[in-house]
Design a protein around this motif. Structure first.
Motif: not given
Lengths: 523, 197
Positions: A394-412, A455-463
């Protein structure tokens, strides 16, 4: 969580939120019309809308690929607080690790699974078995027992220890192994020595990056910012090991909350409310009230004009309090930060979300993929994790899949490069965007067509984190797959504010719905 | 597995603050410290457990999370017969529920309306007539209506029988909605880690 723990200790808690929903810090709302990005440390580095798709109303979903180990501290806390009454979990079906040829290999989660695994050679099976046995012996042994791994080894880098344990020169050079198979001792020659060496390294990969979930390239000490010690590696293996089979109907080591991670704060909020915490949504705080003489925190001013005073203020990390120049000497601040284990490391997490109509694997829909360092391109220094979640969670509509990506990095730039590499290896861009590439993919590899990206979106989060005096900031979701660090900081914060109180003290029965069968119960 | 789940029905109670909380029943626990309580109801030879969810005061500032509404089998709307505004707000609560819970068939989702506190001041302070309440219920697809007096426990059992019956009407859909979830609480008992709450 802090609100729930504080309320459970009969303290008065007021929970103010400018947003209309109970949420996580850094919630990532997927709405049919637009993407909203919270304002503060969280900014979109690139947003690409490839296809306009109509999404039905979605529940707020969190942005990071988090899974929970069944034996995780957060699960223990959810149980201890009683928040488990409001959350349902499902299993993550499998974990895969990407090998140097870009193939996804299943990560075995138990000795039985090692035995059944068809992708592992007999030598590897044996090595993994022996290794798990050693870890189990170590964990079961008393502190001074000689079955324990030596202190010296525990302090050494985990990768060295793995090499020491599992690559006897014989296997490496001759491709010779001793294999248990159906209780028959078989001598087995593996003809191709180089194949063997490659796969042995791969085996390291499985343990290091998929089970122990290491972030940095552990083979390359120069670029590795966080060398995993054997001790910590063993702890992570132990967590993995105790997670498998903790819950009778959980398939592997990981579980995921139905409706996504946005459920967790709601569960704790309800827990807090049940204990008397007052929640006010849609109520921004417009100013902090400070004592003119001392410069100490006194209270807050609400957008309604009301002033409220309290002893403590806890902020979610999307609020940044500018340090007043006069008060709060930086030394004490640094001290506080150190208490909270945040040290001086300033990191960024690159995160991405993709939506597809087809699962990456035909047989499973909820699974984790780990790209160890250097598996995608030579300069890749950190692990990249991807979590695919299907509609039954129940995180996305039926028949679809969500892929979450993450990695640590120094810059965008670095972060985006890593995530794009992982996305490219798993997904096909839609035809409208790259008509020429799609034909190549089809003709080249018709047997194994990758799902098309919708569809995709990327973003950088500062810790980062600010904290001083009686104003405290809670940590934000970090680069880790689970919440252990966040939880540790939250618990430390709680202990700092209430040094003499227990976190979620045990209470007597009326809490427990099983004991409430008598409708006439009055508390 | 499915049959065991089916015996448990989630019932949520909504209404303006003060009418829900201090309550529909003084048999009902005070809000603070209450979570949800369970009531056994026998209906057509089967025993059901109603899991009755209180708003825990979170409705005061419209701060109920969507998780509260999810998976409800029945929604009980409560008002105070002595306070007109609590009756007027029933419509808002009903709509709020339908938006938040997004049931698959909103037209036929089982609601029950309770007019509470009919005993106050011997009924002299009453401002909402039974006729008016029934008319509203009829206009919203014949919602069953009960008048209860929490103090004397009047009609409470009849109301719960009806709640169980209505909640069951939706039952077949539940199988779609209830995936096999991980029994975390069961795991806790097995491991006996001593974290009973």
């Amino acid at each position: 969580m802090i609100a729930a723990a504080t309320s459970a200790n009969n303290k008065t808690v007021l929970h103010l939120d400018p947003n209309p929903l109970l949420r996580f810090p850094l919630r990532f709302p997927l709405s049919p019309r637009s993407l909203h990005f919270p304002q503060f440390p969280f900014y979109p580095s690139s947003t690409t809308t490839l296809h306009s798709i109509r999404l039905p109303r979605l529940h707020p979903s969190t942005s990071h690929p988090s899974v929970l180990f069944c034996a995780d501290k957060s699960i223990d806390l959810i149980l201890k607080s009683g928040a488990n009454q409001y959350i349902d979990f499902k299993s993550i079906d499998a974990s895969f690790v990407c090998d140097e040829n870009g193939r996804l290999k299943n990560v075995p989660d138990s000795r039985a699974a090692i035995f059944k695994d068809k992708s592992l050679g007999l030598t590897e099976k044996n090595q993994l078995m022996r290794f798990f046995k050693l870890v189990q012996q170590h964990l079961a042994a008393e502190s001074d027992d000689n079955e324990r791994i030596s202190e010296e080894d525990l302090e050494s880098p985990f990768v060295e220890f793995l090499k020491k344990m599992r690559l006897p020169p014989k296997i490496k050079s001759y491709g010779l192994g001793i294999v248990f198979c159906d209780l028959l001792l078989i001598w087995c020659f593996l003809g191709d020595a180089s194949f063997c060496a490659g796969d042995v390294i791969m085996l390291d990969g499985i343990i290091l990056y998929a089970i122990a979930l290491a972030d940095y390239d552990q083979d390359n000490v120069e670029v590795c910012e966080d060398v995993l010690k054997t001790k910590d590696g063993i702890d992570r293996l132990a967590l993995y090991n105790s997670s498998v089979g903790r819950f009778p109907n959980a398939l592997g080591a990981f579980i995921y909350p139905i409706y996504g991670h946005g459920e967790l704060p709601q569960a704790f909020c309800r827990r807090a409310a049940v204990k008397g915490c007052i929640h006010v949504l849609r109520m921004p705080v417009i100013a902090l009230l400070m004592d003119k003489c001392t410069g100490h925190y006194k209270g807050v001013r609400l957008s309604s004009g009301q002033d409220l005073f309290s002893h403590q203020l806890i902020l979610d990390p999307s609020f940044i309090v500018p340090l007043p120049l006069a008060s709060s000497p930086p030394d004490s601040l640094r001290e506080n930060l150190q208490i909270l284990g945040l040290g001086d490391v300033k990191r960024k997490v690159a995160r991405g979300i993709c939506i597809t109509r087809r699962s990456l694997r035909p047989d499973t829909s909820n699974f984790l993929v780990v790209y160890p360092p250097r598996s995608l391109y030579p300069e890749q220094v950190t692990s990249i994790r991807a979590l695919q979640i299907g509609s039954e969670l129940a995180v996305c509509p039926s028949g679809m899949f969500v892929l979450y990506f993450s990695t640590l990095c120094h810059d965008a730039t670095q972060g985006k490069k890593s995530l794009n590499a992982a996305m490219d290896s798993l997904l096909t861009l839609p035809e409208s965007a790259h008509p020429e590439s799609i034909t190549i993919v089809h003709s080249e590899n018709s047997a194994e067509v990758k799902p098309t990206l919708l569809w995709k979106a990327l973003y950088i989060q500062e810790l980062n984190m600010d904290q001083f005096e009686t104003i405290s900031s809670t940590p934000m979701p970090d680069g880790n797959l689970n919440y252990n660090n966040m939880l540790d900081v939250a618990l430390k914060l709680f202990q700092k504010i209430y040094p003499h109180e227990e976190v979620f003290p045990e209470t007597v029965s009326p809490e427990n719905p099983e004991d409430d069968n008598e409708f006439g119960l009055e508390s | 597995m499915a049959s065991r789940r089916r015996m448990l029905l989630k019932v949520i109670i909504l209404g303006d603050s003060g009418y829900v909380n201090r309550k529909f029943s003084n048999q009902y626990k005070a809000t603070i410290g209450a979570d949800f309580l369970t009531k056994e109801v026998q209906f057509e030879d089967r025993l059901f457990t109603l899991q009755i969810w209180d708003t825990a005061g979170q409705e005061r500032f419209q701060s109920l999370g969507v998780a509260f509404y999810r998976g409800a089998d029945c929604c009980v709307l409560v008002y105070d017969v002595n306070v007109m505004k609590s009756f007027d707000n029933l419509n808002n609560w009903r709509e709020e529920f339908l938006i938040q819970a997004s049931p698959s068939d909103p037209e036929n989702f089982p609601f029950v309306v309770l007019g509470n506190k009919i005993d106050v001041d011997g009924g002299n302070s009453r401002v909402v007539s039974e006729k008016k309440a029934k008319a509203w219920c009829a206009s919203k697809g014949n919602i069953p209506y009960f008048e209860t007096s929490a103090k004397e426990g009047f009609n409470v059992d009849a109301a719960f029988q009806c709640i169980a019956k209505n909640a069951l009407k939706n039952e077949p859909e539940e199988e779609i909605y209830l995936p096999d979830t991980i029994d975390v609480a069961g795991g806790r008992q097995q491991r006996s880690t001593g974290c009973e709450c």
